[in-house]
Design an enzyme around this catalytic site. Structure first.
Site, PDB file in Angstrom:
ATOM      1  CB  CYS A 136      -0.800   6.565  -4.393  1.00  0.00           C
ATOM      2  SG  CYS A 136      -0.366   8.291  -4.361  1.00  0.00           S
ATOM      3  CB  ILE A 137       1.056   8.467  -0.056  1.00  0.00           C
ATOM      4  CG1 ILE A 137       1.949   8.974   1.080  1.00  0.00           C
ATOM      5  CG2 ILE A 137      -0.302   8.777   0.249  1.00  0.00           C
ATOM      6  CD1 ILE A 137       3.427   9.068   0.808  1.00  0.00           C
TER       7      ILE A 137
END
Lengths: 220, 220
Positions: A136-137
């Site tokens: 994800c991030i």
């Protein structure tokens, strides 16, 4: 049996680790027979967000390690206790906690600061050729940690132009990917997948995380 | 496409919904193509437990719906808003929250009280022949809700003698099961699985929850 550290950043997508991503990481590691060790920084969260309204809660304080223990069912230790020599790989699930508590990317962008224990783990992993998974991030945390190392890793955060620009500013090489893709930087032994940077459904996210876990275990 | 209500009770095994059980329920429902609707009671938790130490935190207060929203990524409504006519089934993940916030079994045993919205949903589900799934300790909530109805449902909470006795006191019929088993009460359309009442690993729990979800969708 491969030994994998899972580094959490709280409990909840808006102020901690994204819960689905963290649990799916644990699921696929366990199904593959890996030995799991959870860690989190022992410090206050940047803030607390009411996940029903999406708004920060004034005056509320929560500890990253204590909240992460909810996901780990109490089986977790302070990140400062991690001994990387005893592990084959580390995986960072996503959620805003990665960009608020592990580094300050959510607030400061590419000029962000990074937790001293987190930068230590990532630099050490690269130096010792341990495998890193980032979901994800979380690839921004890895990019920030390696910014001044000359590593320039290939990473994906999905397809968001602004975050790709930030990765470039952090001297990483962003690669666009679909939610069920992984991007493998063979040279630095880094595996990334977009997860809820794209989503939208938990089954989509699960497909990418399962691939990431299998690849991490394969090259670890 | 079957529509399923998932009823949460907070966020964390010791004072809320068991996070792995809740996320695995969402995963297998989504993989099977079900439409998911999350609900939780809008009220204070019985208490807040520090999941690192296992100890209650004096003076801390958290709301069941607000904390459950962490698991549901904000996509959740108050249980009082549930319209059972628009759903085919409801599933209760486990965790102490089921026995602390949905009813008071963890404190009061078989003499426990039950949340008025929770008893309403379960009684209504039986009356309308909707399917009920209950995971881990949640079968005690179902048993408590049906205690005075004459239903006497067959349920499993694994193999714990004390909890089996309590189920009998609640006029249910406890059935011993392994972690990856489900028990199906065809007459009342209730499916149960032991999950972390036995565990011990997330992959064990996942096997039982996947079977429960598939059976719930089959008979719903």
């Amino acid at each position: 049996m491969k030994k994998v550290g899972v580094i959490l950043a709280g409990c909840g997508v808006y102020d901690g680790s994204e819960i689905h991503e963290a649990v799916l990481t644990l699921l696929y590691l366990d199904q593959a027979g890996a030995e799991i060790h959870c860690f989190a920084p022992d410090k206050d969260q940047l803030h607390v967000v009411n996940h029903l309204t999406g708004q920060p809660v004034e005056g509320d304080k929560r500890n990253v390690l204590v909240e992460s223990a909810r996901i780990a069912r109490g089986e977790i230790r302070p990140l400062s206790d991690m001994k990387l020599d005893q592990l084959d790989a580390v995986i960072f699930p996503g959620g805003f906690g990665a960009a608020k508590n592990l580094c300050t990317f959510a607030v400061d962008g590419p000029a962000c600061e990074i937790d001293p224990h987190v930068i230590g783990v990532i630099a050490d992993a690269i130096a010792k050729k341990k495998t890193i998974g980032a979901i994800c991030i979380s690839p921004v945390v890895v990019a920030r940690a390696l910014k001044d190392s000359g590593a320039s890793p290939e990473l994906t955060i999905g397809q968001d132009p602004g975050t790709n620009e930030a990765l470039t500013a952090l001297r990483a090489k962003p690669v666009n990917a679909k939610v069920d893709d992984i991007v493998v930087d063979q040279k630095h032994k880094i595996v990334t997948t977009p997860a809820y940077m794209l989503g939208p459904r938990i089954s989509n996210v699960a497909a990418g995380i399962e691939k990431l876990v299998m690849k991490v275990l394969e090259i670890a």
